[in-house]
Scaffold this motif. Structure first.
Motif, PDB file in Angstrom:
ATOM      1  N   TYR A  61       2.461  -3.667  12.852  1.00  0.00           N
ATOM      2  CA  TYR A  61       3.431  -3.673  11.641  1.00  0.00           C
ATOM      3  C   TYR A  61       4.288  -3.039  11.783  1.00  0.00           C
ATOM      4  O   TYR A  61       5.576  -3.155  11.702  1.00  0.00           O
TER       5      TYR A  61
ATOM      6  N   PHE B   9       7.632  -3.783  10.718  1.00  0.00           N
ATOM      7  CA  PHE B   9       8.860  -3.561  10.202  1.00  0.00           C
ATOM      8  C   PHE B   9       9.980  -3.498  10.129  1.00  0.00           C
ATOM      9  O   PHE B   9      11.228  -2.981  10.056  1.00  0.00           O
TER      10      PHE B   9
ATOM     11  N   THR C 163      12.716  -5.194  12.436  1.00  0.00           N
ATOM     12  CA  THR C 163      12.783  -5.865  10.982  1.00  0.00           C
ATOM     13  C   THR C 163      14.515  -5.409   9.744  1.00  0.00           C
ATOM     14  O   THR C 163      15.453  -5.649   9.808  1.00  0.00           O
ATOM     15  N   LEU C 164      13.762  -3.952   9.449  1.00  0.00           N
ATOM     16  CA  LEU C 164      14.389  -3.380   8.776  1.00  0.00           C
ATOM     17  C   LEU C 164      15.952  -2.846   9.651  1.00  0.00           C
ATOM     18  O   LEU C 164      16.884  -2.933   9.189  1.00  0.00           O
TER      19      LEU C 164
ATOM     20  N   SER D 125       9.890 -11.206  15.816  1.00  0.00           N
ATOM     21  CA  SER D 125       9.289 -11.268  14.634  1.00  0.00           C
ATOM     22  C   SER D 125       8.198 -12.672  14.654  1.00  0.00           C
ATOM     23  O   SER D 125       7.365 -11.958  13.777  1.00  0.00           O
TER      24      SER D 125
ATOM     25  N   SER E 245       3.921 -11.011  13.320  1.00  0.00           N
ATOM     26  CA  SER E 245       4.024 -11.875  12.476  1.00  0.00           C
ATOM     27  C   SER E 245       2.846 -13.216  12.761  1.00  0.00           C
ATOM     28  O   SER E 245       1.678 -12.399  11.867  1.00  0.00           O
TER      29      SER E 245
ATOM     30  N   PHE F  85      11.793  -9.704   4.517  1.00  0.00           N
ATOM     31  CA  PHE F  85      11.472  -7.508   4.359  1.00  0.00           C
ATOM     32  C   PHE F  85      10.587  -7.485   3.554  1.00  0.00           C
ATOM     33  O   PHE F  85       9.913  -6.639   3.947  1.00  0.00           O
TER      34      PHE F  85
ATOM     35  N   LEU G 199       6.980  -8.041   4.512  1.00  0.00           N
ATOM     36  CA  LEU G 199       7.256  -6.690   4.829  1.00  0.00           C
ATOM     37  C   LEU G 199       6.552  -5.477   4.696  1.00  0.00           C
ATOM     38  O   LEU G 199       5.360  -4.241   4.793  1.00  0.00           O
ATOM     39  N   LEU G 200       7.960  -5.075   3.849  1.00  0.00           N
ATOM     40  CA  LEU G 200       7.100  -3.888   2.378  1.00  0.00           C
ATOM     41  C   LEU G 200       6.017  -4.051   2.249  1.00  0.00           C
ATOM     42  O   LEU G 200       5.289  -3.182   1.186  1.00  0.00           O
TER      43      LEU G 200
ATOM     44  N   HIS H 172       3.482  -6.006   2.233  1.00  0.00           N
ATOM     45  CA  HIS H 172       1.724  -5.608   2.967  1.00  0.00           C
ATOM     46  C   HIS H 172       2.327  -4.320   3.658  1.00  0.00           C
ATOM     47  O   HIS H 172       0.995  -3.852   3.543  1.00  0.00           O
ATOM     48  N   GLY H 173       2.939  -3.373   3.847  1.00  0.00           N
ATOM     49  CA  GLY H 173       2.970  -2.333   4.204  1.00  0.00           C
ATOM     50  C   GLY H 173       2.691  -1.364   3.383  1.00  0.00           C
ATOM     51  O   GLY H 173       2.134  -0.513   2.625  1.00  0.00           O
TER      52      GLY H 173
END
Length: 192
Positions: free
Chosen positions: A26, A30, A33-34, A68, A72, A171, A174-175, A177-178
């Protein structure tokens, strides 16, 4: 008071479990992607001549999308395996575990669309513009460009916008999810 732990070879090896690998996967996804979405592309755009920037994006984005998609997909598989209720409640997107599976699936789908369809069409249009610029002896954004160049510009802008939206979707998913796994200590359960 917190328990003091000492590091040994067996405790070190024990770190390589499903939960640890999930967190590393993860974090990798992340962070990548960031970086690609907000930092690396901006730096390259401001530093490189436009055509070199386009060539760089054309070369790096397929690799980014494949990594990615792989990460994922792995995270989604581990999540569903670790949260079996997702399979029986998949029509309940407001259930936390199901919502997380949807978020990870959104990453897989948006990056797959970018890799398989949107990205190649965007690159093809970009290279057509480069070729036409050489033929016309004019930059793509000069007011006197041909109707063909104006049509290519419109197509490129649309494709680039769709690609950016798909990447932003990944993005934000993922944000979400994080934030979820960080605030609920959800993660994945020991699966092995």
């Amino acid at each position: 008071m917190a328990k003091v732990s000492t590091l040994s070879w067996s405790s070190f090896v024990g770190l390589f479990n499903a939960q640890g690998l999930y967190q590393v996967g993860y974090a990798w996804l992340f962070g990548m992607t960031l970086w690609v979405t907000f930092i690396g592309g901006t730096i390259a755009f401001k530093t490189l001549p436009r055509q070199q920037f386009g060539t760089l994006q054309h070369r790096t984005f397929p690799i980014y999308f494949v990594i990615s998609i792989a990460l994922s997909s792995g995270l989604l598989g581990l999540w569903v395996y670790s949260h079996p209720s997702v399979l029986t409640n998949y029509l309940s997107p407001l259930e936390g575990d199901v919502a997380q599976a949807y978020a990870l699936a959104a990453v897989v789908l948006s990056q797959a669309a970018n890799h398989a369809v949107i990205g190649p069409l965007t690159s093809k249009t970009m290279f057509q513009r480069h070729k036409l610029e050489k033929m016309e002896g004019k930059a793509y954004n000069e007011p006197t460009v041909s109707a063909k160049m104006k049509a290519l510009n419109k197509t490129f802008a649309q494709l680039h916008g769709i690609s950016s939206l798909a990447n932003l979707t990944a993005f934000l998913a993922l944000l979400f999810h994080g934030l979820w796994i960080g605030n609920t200590d959800a993660g994945i359960k020991n699966v092995f």
